[in-house]
Design a protein around this motif. Structure first.
Motif, PDB file in Angstrom:
ATOM      1  N   GLU A 104       0.814  -1.222   0.000  1.00  0.00           N
ATOM      2  CA  GLU A 104       0.000   0.000   0.000  1.00  0.00           C
ATOM      3  C   GLU A 104       0.845   1.268   0.000  1.00  0.00           C
ATOM      4  OE1 GLU A 104      -4.033   0.867   2.088  1.00  0.00           O
ATOM      5  OE2 GLU A 104      -2.988  -0.740   3.162  1.00  0.00           O
ATOM      6  N   TYR A 105       2.072   1.151   0.517  1.00  0.00           N
ATOM      7  CA  TYR A 105       2.931   2.337   0.658  1.00  0.00           C
ATOM      8  C   TYR A 105       3.865   2.563  -0.535  1.00  0.00           C
ATOM      9  CZ  TYR A 105       1.408   2.078   5.550  1.00  0.00           C
ATOM     10  OH  TYR A 105       0.657   2.039   6.693  1.00  0.00           O
ATOM     11  N   LYS A 106       3.555   1.880  -1.613  1.00  0.00           N
ATOM     12  CA  LYS A 106       4.421   1.984  -2.809  1.00  0.00           C
ATOM     13  C   LYS A 106       4.663   3.452  -3.226  1.00  0.00           C
ATOM     14  CE  LYS A 106       4.554   0.074  -7.500  1.00  0.00           C
ATOM     15  NZ  LYS A 106       3.874  -0.896  -8.389  1.00  0.00           N
ATOM     16  N   PHE A 107       3.615   4.268  -3.112  1.00  0.00           N
ATOM     17  CA  PHE A 107       3.766   5.660  -3.549  1.00  0.00           C
ATOM     18  C   PHE A 107       3.811   6.644  -2.373  1.00  0.00           C
ATOM     19  CE2 PHE A 107       1.715   3.460  -7.181  1.00  0.00           C
ATOM     20  CZ  PHE A 107       2.789   3.562  -8.070  1.00  0.00           C
ATOM     21  N   GLY A 108       4.097   6.126  -1.208  1.00  0.00           N
ATOM     22  CA  GLY A 108       4.204   7.010  -0.047  1.00  0.00           C
ATOM     23  C   GLY A 108       3.373   6.505   1.112  1.00  0.00           C
ATOM     24  N   SER A 109       3.614   7.071   2.286  1.00  0.00           N
ATOM     25  CA  SER A 109       2.837   6.671   3.466  1.00  0.00           C
ATOM     26  C   SER A 109       2.198   7.922   4.086  1.00  0.00           C
ATOM     27  CB  SER A 109       3.719   5.914   4.458  1.00  0.00           C
ATOM     28  OG  SER A 109       4.795   6.712   4.926  1.00  0.00           O
ATOM     29  N   LEU A 110       2.935   8.638   4.907  1.00  0.00           N
ATOM     30  CA  LEU A 110       2.370   9.854   5.520  1.00  0.00           C
ATOM     31  C   LEU A 110       2.178  10.965   4.481  1.00  0.00           C
ATOM     32  CD1 LEU A 110       4.333  10.033   8.918  1.00  0.00           C
ATOM     33  CD2 LEU A 110       2.047   9.102   8.487  1.00  0.00           C
ATOM     34  N   THR A 111       2.776  10.795   3.309  1.00  0.00           N
ATOM     35  CA  THR A 111       2.679  11.822   2.259  1.00  0.00           C
ATOM     36  C   THR A 111       1.732  11.399   1.137  1.00  0.00           C
ATOM     37  OG1 THR A 111       4.449  10.797   0.983  1.00  0.00           O
ATOM     38  CG2 THR A 111       5.112  12.434   2.617  1.00  0.00           C
ATOM     39  N   HIS A 112       1.203  10.197   1.225  1.00  0.00           N
ATOM     40  CA  HIS A 112       0.432   9.620   0.111  1.00  0.00           C
ATOM     41  C   HIS A 112      -0.765  10.492  -0.274  1.00  0.00           C
ATOM     42  CE1 HIS A 112      -1.527   6.597  -2.362  1.00  0.00           C
ATOM     43  NE2 HIS A 112      -0.449   5.818  -2.235  1.00  0.00           N
ATOM     44  N   GLY A 113      -1.056  10.545  -1.557  1.00  0.00           N
ATOM     45  CA  GLY A 113      -2.172  11.372  -2.042  1.00  0.00           C
ATOM     46  C   GLY A 113      -3.529  10.807  -1.661  1.00  0.00           C
ATOM     47  N   ASP A 114      -3.603   9.530  -1.408  1.00  0.00           N
ATOM     48  CA  ASP A 114      -4.876   8.884  -1.077  1.00  0.00           C
ATOM     49  C   ASP A 114      -5.098   8.949   0.445  1.00  0.00           C
ATOM     50  OD1 ASP A 114      -6.860   7.085  -0.405  1.00  0.00           O
ATOM     51  OD2 ASP A 114      -6.319   5.652  -1.990  1.00  0.00           O
ATOM     52  N   HIS A 115      -6.204   9.530   0.798  1.00  0.00           N
ATOM     53  CA  HIS A 115      -6.485   9.728   2.217  1.00  0.00           C
ATOM     54  C   HIS A 115      -6.474   8.418   2.999  1.00  0.00           C
ATOM     55  CE1 HIS A 115      -9.118  10.271   5.753  1.00  0.00           C
ATOM     56  NE2 HIS A 115      -8.348  11.331   5.904  1.00  0.00           N
ATOM     57  N   ALA A 116      -6.992   7.349   2.383  1.00  0.00           N
ATOM     58  CA  ALA A 116      -7.098   6.058   3.101  1.00  0.00           C
ATOM     59  C   ALA A 116      -5.709   5.499   3.431  1.00  0.00           C
ATOM     60  CB  ALA A 116      -7.874   5.067   2.244  1.00  0.00           C
ATOM     61  N   VAL A 117      -4.754   5.684   2.528  1.00  0.00           N
ATOM     62  CA  VAL A 117      -3.394   5.176   2.789  1.00  0.00           C
ATOM     63  C   VAL A 117      -2.737   6.017   3.887  1.00  0.00           C
ATOM     64  CG1 VAL A 117      -1.124   4.690   1.786  1.00  0.00           C
ATOM     65  CG2 VAL A 117      -3.189   4.367   0.404  1.00  0.00           C
ATOM     66  N   ARG A 118      -2.950   7.312   3.794  1.00  0.00           N
ATOM     67  CA  ARG A 118      -2.392   8.185   4.854  1.00  0.00           C
ATOM     68  C   ARG A 118      -2.976   7.816   6.213  1.00  0.00           C
ATOM     69  NH1 ARG A 118      -3.489  12.501   1.684  1.00  0.00           N
ATOM     70  NH2 ARG A 118      -4.847  13.607   3.139  1.00  0.00           N
ATOM     71  N   ARG A 119      -4.264   7.552   6.207  1.00  0.00           N
ATOM     72  CA  ARG A 119      -4.944   7.175   7.461  1.00  0.00           C
ATOM     73  C   ARG A 119      -4.287   5.929   8.057  1.00  0.00           C
ATOM     74  NH1 ARG A 119      -6.823   9.885  10.837  1.00  0.00           N
ATOM     75  NH2 ARG A 119      -5.827   8.434  12.216  1.00  0.00           N
ATOM     76  N   ARG A 120      -4.013   4.971   7.186  1.00  0.00           N
ATOM     77  CA  ARG A 120      -3.415   3.717   7.644  1.00  0.00           C
ATOM     78  C   ARG A 120      -2.018   3.980   8.238  1.00  0.00           C
ATOM     79  NH1 ARG A 120      -1.082  -1.121   4.489  1.00  0.00           N
ATOM     80  NH2 ARG A 120      -1.005  -2.572   6.206  1.00  0.00           N
TER      81      ARG A 120
END
Ligand code: PSV
Ligand code: MN
Length: 392
Positions: A104-120
């Motif tokens: 899920e963090y392939k394109f970032g974690s705390l910076t990710h454009g997708d709110h759901a990934v950032r939430r995780r």
């Protein structure tokens, strides 16, 4: 400077008070993307890692804490792990978060454009704070692999904004007396831009967050030729150096034994640290090893590392400060440099051996551990199961 047979009392006191935290992952298998080699006796769970880390402390007397990486070091009951550590004479130290190994963090974690990934990713950090409390620790370390590989891949600015917002929520989860430290690294795994590439970026985020946020400096995370001692001086001046990850590098983030590649750099760094008395526990700087032992014996590598730091710190403490200040005031460039180099070239090994014996420790911890039979014992005992390593 002649070889001293004993350390001056103040130097001995400082050395006795100085401790280094060791990384749980330093006791597991590691390698490169080409190969991770196994070694007989490698720990198969976090308990065995702590038992090995306790050896480093038992022989050096200077490494009483072990950092955990989460979820690599996940156990059912962190309270029980904490108790085990206590029985082994250790305490559990910094909790290192990990948002660099999930798809899920392939394109970032705390910076990710997708709110759901950032939430995780944010929730992972809040979970790390729970682990921190369960282990009796008060510190969490954040290092992010976030970044991009190609110009134009994503908006650098938008990623900074998302990072700031994510960090704010994590910071809000801190209680009194707890802190988060934010580590920077100029590249890898991202190759075009990294979201926290340097001390300036880390410091800006920490300043925006508040006093419980501080910067982590890792020796291997700089471009070749970077004056690391200057960064140390700057961060200490701002009271924002939270932790220092020791290791050494020849090329990139090699994670080799501290002091192996460039002992003089280590001396210059420790000198700057002693100049601001940051080696003393009251400074709150957590000095730690962040190393991997790909080829050499892991516990021996850790013991050697602690000794390298201790030895170099002793040299830094031997600098004749009054003479140096005088030479600096007179702008006597070469005299000032000579004073520093005199301390660097001083052989402190005999004095350190005597100092250790006074503390009831082996004069040569490295040789004593090799002769102890511990490695042969664990190699015989730890049969079956999966050896721990990078990623678990
Ligand atoms: C990243 O390269 C780093 O230095 C961070 O401290 C990590 O948590 C550690 O290595 C282990 O992966
Ligand atoms: Mn590090």
């Amino acid at each position: 400077m002649p070889t001293p047979s004993a350390l001056p009392a103040e130097v001995a006191r400082d050395l006795a008070d100085f401790t280094i935290e060791v990384p749980s992952w330093g006791y597991g298998n590691s390698g490169t993307r080409f190969k991770v080699f196994g070694t007989p006796g490698t720990p198969r769970d976090p308990y065995e890692k702590i038992a090995d880390a306790a050896q480093t402390h038992a022989f050096t007397g200077s490494a009483p804490r072990v950092s955990l990486h989460y979820p690599w070091d996940r156990v059912e009951d962190f309270g029980a792990l904490r108790e085990f550590a206590t029985e082994q004479g250790m305490t559990l130290g910094m909790i290192n978060s990990n948002t660099f190994q999930d798809d899920e963090y392939k394109f970032g974690s705390l910076t990710h454009g997708d709110h759901a990934v950032r939430r995780r990713a944010i929730d992972h950090h809040l979970e790390c704070l729970d682990v921190m409390r369960a282990t009796g620790s008060t510190e969490m370390k954040i290092w992010l692999a976030d970044g991009t590989n190609y110009a134009g891949q994503d908006s650098i600015r938008a990623r900074q904004d998302r990072l700031a917002e994510s960090l704010r929520e994590i910071y809000g989860g801190l209680g009194e007396g707890e802190r988060l430290v934010l580590e920077y690294k100029f590249f890898e795994p991202a190759f075009y831009h990294t979201d926290v590439p340097d001390w300036g970026t880390s410091l800006l985020h920490c300043l925006a967050l508040g006093e419980q946020a501080q910067v982590v400096l890792d020796t291997g995370h700089h471009a070749p030729g970077t004056n690391i001692e200057f960064i140390v001086a700057q961060l200490l001046r701002q009271d924002r150096l939270g932790a220092f990850d020791f290791n050494s590098r020849n090329y990139a983030d090699d994670d080799l034994i501290v002091g192996a590649a460039d002992p003089f750099q280590l001396f210059r760094i420790l000198f700057e640290i002693t100049q601001q008395e940051a080696h003393r526990p009251a400074s709150g700087v957590n000095f730690m090893l962040d190393q991997c032992h790909n080829l050499e014996s892991k516990i021996q590598g850790q013991i050697r590392s602690v000794l390298n730091v201790q030895e170099t710190l002793a040299k830094a403490l031997l600098v004749d400060r009054a003479a140096l200040a005088d030479a600096q005031e007179r702008h006597d460039v070469l005299e000032a440099n000579t004073i520093l180099m005199d301390a660097f070239w001083t052989d402190v090994r005999p004095a350190l051996a005597a100092f250790r014996e006074e503390q009831g420790l082996p004069a040569d911890p490295f040789a004593a551990f090799r002769a102890s039979g511990y490695e042969q014992k664990v190699a015989a005992d730890r049969v079956g199961g999966n050896q721990m390593g990078w990623g678990a």
